[in-house]
Design a protein around this motif. Structure first.
Motif, PDB file in Angstrom:
ATOM      1  N   GLN A  80       0.815  -1.208   0.000  1.00 20.01           N
ATOM      2  CA  GLN A  80       0.000   0.000   0.000  1.00 20.01           C
ATOM      3  C   GLN A  80       0.854   1.267   0.000  1.00 20.01           C
ATOM      4  O   GLN A  80       0.523   2.237  -0.690  1.00 20.01           O
ATOM      5  CB  GLN A  80      -0.936  -0.022   1.211  1.00 20.01           C
ATOM      6  N   MET A  81       1.953   1.277   0.746  1.00 22.51           N
ATOM      7  CA  MET A  81       2.840   2.433   0.720  1.00 22.51           C
ATOM      8  C   MET A  81       3.409   2.639  -0.683  1.00 22.51           C
ATOM      9  O   MET A  81       3.495   3.762  -1.171  1.00 22.51           O
ATOM     10  CB  MET A  81       3.987   2.247   1.724  1.00 22.51           C
ATOM     11  N   THR A  82       3.766   1.545  -1.323  1.00 21.76           N
ATOM     12  CA  THR A  82       4.303   1.629  -2.682  1.00 21.76           C
ATOM     13  C   THR A  82       3.252   2.174  -3.638  1.00 21.76           C
ATOM     14  O   THR A  82       3.550   3.028  -4.490  1.00 21.76           O
ATOM     15  CB  THR A  82       4.793   0.245  -3.137  1.00 21.76           C
ATOM     16  N   GLN A  83       2.029   1.718  -3.503  1.00 25.50           N
ATOM     17  CA  GLN A  83       0.952   2.206  -4.362  1.00 25.50           C
ATOM     18  C   GLN A  83       0.735   3.711  -4.196  1.00 25.50           C
ATOM     19  O   GLN A  83       0.412   4.416  -5.158  1.00 25.50           O
ATOM     20  CB  GLN A  83      -0.346   1.461  -4.052  1.00 25.50           C
ATOM     21  N   LEU A  84       0.926   4.209  -2.979  1.00 24.15           N
ATOM     22  CA  LEU A  84       0.694   5.627  -2.712  1.00 24.15           C
ATOM     23  C   LEU A  84       1.744   6.529  -3.345  1.00 24.15           C
ATOM     24  O   LEU A  84       1.439   7.672  -3.714  1.00 24.15           O
ATOM     25  CB  LEU A  84       0.637   5.866  -1.201  1.00 24.15           C
ATOM     26  N   VAL A  85       2.971   6.055  -3.471  1.00 26.17           N
ATOM     27  CA  VAL A  85       4.025   6.920  -4.020  1.00 26.17           C
ATOM     28  C   VAL A  85       4.234   6.735  -5.520  1.00 26.17           C
ATOM     29  O   VAL A  85       4.829   7.597  -6.174  1.00 26.17           O
ATOM     30  CB  VAL A  85       5.372   6.689  -3.293  1.00 26.17           C
ATOM     31  N   LEU A  86       3.756   5.642  -6.077  1.00 27.90           N
ATOM     32  CA  LEU A  86       4.029   5.363  -7.485  1.00 27.90           C
ATOM     33  C   LEU A  86       3.466   6.405  -8.459  1.00 27.90           C
ATOM     34  O   LEU A  86       4.151   6.759  -9.430  1.00 27.90           O
ATOM     35  CB  LEU A  86       3.513   3.971  -7.863  1.00 27.90           C
ATOM     36  N   PRO A  87       2.246   6.906  -8.283  1.00 27.99           N
ATOM     37  CA  PRO A  87       1.740   7.886  -9.262  1.00 27.99           C
ATOM     38  C   PRO A  87       2.670   9.088  -9.445  1.00 27.99           C
ATOM     39  O   PRO A  87       2.926   9.527 -10.570  1.00 27.99           O
ATOM     40  CB  PRO A  87       0.384   8.294  -8.679  1.00 27.99           C
ATOM     41  N   GLY A  88       3.195   9.629  -8.350  1.00 27.84           N
ATOM     42  CA  GLY A  88       4.104  10.766  -8.457  1.00 27.84           C
ATOM     43  C   GLY A  88       5.408  10.403  -9.126  1.00 27.84           C
ATOM     44  O   GLY A  88       5.955  11.174  -9.923  1.00 27.84           O
ATOM     45  N   MET A  89       5.928   9.219  -8.823  1.00 33.91           N
ATOM     46  CA  MET A  89       7.167   8.766  -9.464  1.00 33.91           C
ATOM     47  C   MET A  89       6.950   8.561 -10.957  1.00 33.91           C
ATOM     48  O   MET A  89       7.813   8.905 -11.778  1.00 33.91           O
ATOM     49  CB  MET A  89       7.639   7.464  -8.819  1.00 33.91           C
ATOM     50  N   MET A  90       5.813   7.999 -11.318  1.00 33.57           N
ATOM     51  CA  MET A  90       5.511   7.768 -12.730  1.00 33.57           C
ATOM     52  C   MET A  90       5.398   9.082 -13.484  1.00 33.57           C
ATOM     53  O   MET A  90       5.822   9.185 -14.634  1.00 33.57           O
ATOM     54  CB  MET A  90       4.226   6.950 -12.857  1.00 33.57           C
ATOM     55  N   GLN A  91       4.845  10.084 -12.829  1.00 32.67           N
ATOM     56  CA  GLN A  91       4.717  11.389 -13.469  1.00 32.67           C
ATOM     57  C   GLN A  91       6.092  12.006 -13.724  1.00 32.67           C
ATOM     58  O   GLN A  91       6.328  12.613 -14.777  1.00 32.67           O
ATOM     59  CB  GLN A  91       3.878  12.327 -12.594  1.00 32.67           C
ATOM     60  N   LYS A  92       7.014  11.841 -12.775  1.00 34.36           N
ATOM     61  CA  LYS A  92       8.363  12.384 -12.926  1.00 34.36           C
ATOM     62  C   LYS A  92       9.264  11.478 -13.749  1.00 34.36           C
ATOM     63  O   LYS A  92      10.345  11.889 -14.173  1.00 34.36           O
ATOM     64  CB  LYS A  92       9.002  12.590 -11.547  1.00 34.36           C
ATOM     65  N   ARG A  93       8.824  10.239 -13.940  1.00 39.13           N
ATOM     66  CA  ARG A  93       9.602   9.232 -14.644  1.00 39.13           C
ATOM     67  C   ARG A  93      10.941   8.978 -13.945  1.00 39.13           C
ATOM     68  O   ARG A  93      11.973   8.782 -14.580  1.00 39.13           O
ATOM     69  CB  ARG A  93       9.810   9.584 -16.122  1.00 39.13           C
TER      70      ARG A  93
END
Length: 243
Positions: free
Chosen positions: A114-127
């Motif tokens: 769940q922690m990983t799911q919460l941070v992934l969208p922002g990381m994906m946006q920054k690539r």
């Protein structure tokens, strides 16, 4: 963002990331004593109370960090619990219960996902992103001090690491794991008398590990030059297990 960061591997990792120039959020269900950190580094250190039993708390903490800092580029999933048998000895297989299974999987596996799911969208946006999961020797091979539930939970961490690495690699995000052996910590210090000495005698380097020795490996995996290391497991166990 480092979970389980009030002490042990988590705290040492946070300090190493501060040394690398990052702003670090030390999250833990217990207060983190930032006064233990050297003054020049302490300016970029923040302590957050976070209980991983509750998704709502994880969401709130992540939202607050994003509001204050703008992004979470590195996540170190370090927090974990263990379940001991009587007198601090390893739990026997026949003593494991359904209630204990859900308790340990809630923290060691589900909260990590769940922690990983919460941070992934922002990381994906920054690539760009770095995720490091703290597994264990107990999830890699046999363990002479960990019970079946702990071994099961840490094995699941390795599976989730590979799944994340495979899916997120194309987005510029790496996910790796470290698998520490016996490391000096509050958890290991609560072992029954003689357990740590007996363990150390079976390790080729003849000693228990220090948190900084794991933290240094994690810091490498969080760095810019670790971009081609993805889905890997770094064994830090003094030679007790060699893959």
């Amino acid at each position: 963002m480092v979970t389980g960061a009030a002490s042990g591997i988590g705290f040492a990792t946070g300090v190493e990331l501060l040394k690398a120039g990052h702003t670090v959020y030390f999250t833990d269900r217990n207060p983190t004593d930032l006064a233990r950190i050297a003054a020049p580094l302490r300016e970029r250190a923040h302590a957050v109370i976070l209980d991983l039993k509750h998704l709502a708390d994880m969401r709130a903490a992540t939202k607050d960090i994003l509001a204050r800092h703008g992004s979470i580029d590195i996540l170190v999933n370090n927090a974990g619990i263990t379940i001991k048998g009587a007198d601090g000895k390893p739990q026997g297989f026949l003593d494991a219960t359904e209630e204990q299974f859900f308790e340990i999987m809630r923290i060691n596996s589900l909260a990590l996902m769940q922690m990983t799911q919460l941070v992934l969208p922002g990381m994906m946006q920054k690539r760009w992103g770095r995720i490091v999961n703290v597994a264990s020797l107990a999830g890699r091979s046999k363990s002479i001090v960990s019970g079946p539930l702990y071994m099961m939970s840490k094995a699941s961490v390795l599976g989730l690491t590979r799944a994340t690495a495979a899916e997120m690699g194309p987005h510029g995000i790496t996910c790796n794991a470290v698998a520490p052996g016996r490391i000096l910590s509050a958890m290991t210090e609560n072992a029954a008398p003689g357990v740590n000495d007996g363990y150390a005698a079976q390790i080729p380097v003849r000693r228990i590990g220090d948190p900084i020795e794991v933290a240094s490996g994690i810091a490498y995996l969080c760095g810019e030059h670790a971009g081609f290391t993805n889905g890997a497991v770094i064994d830090i166990n003094g030679g007790f297990f060699m893959s």
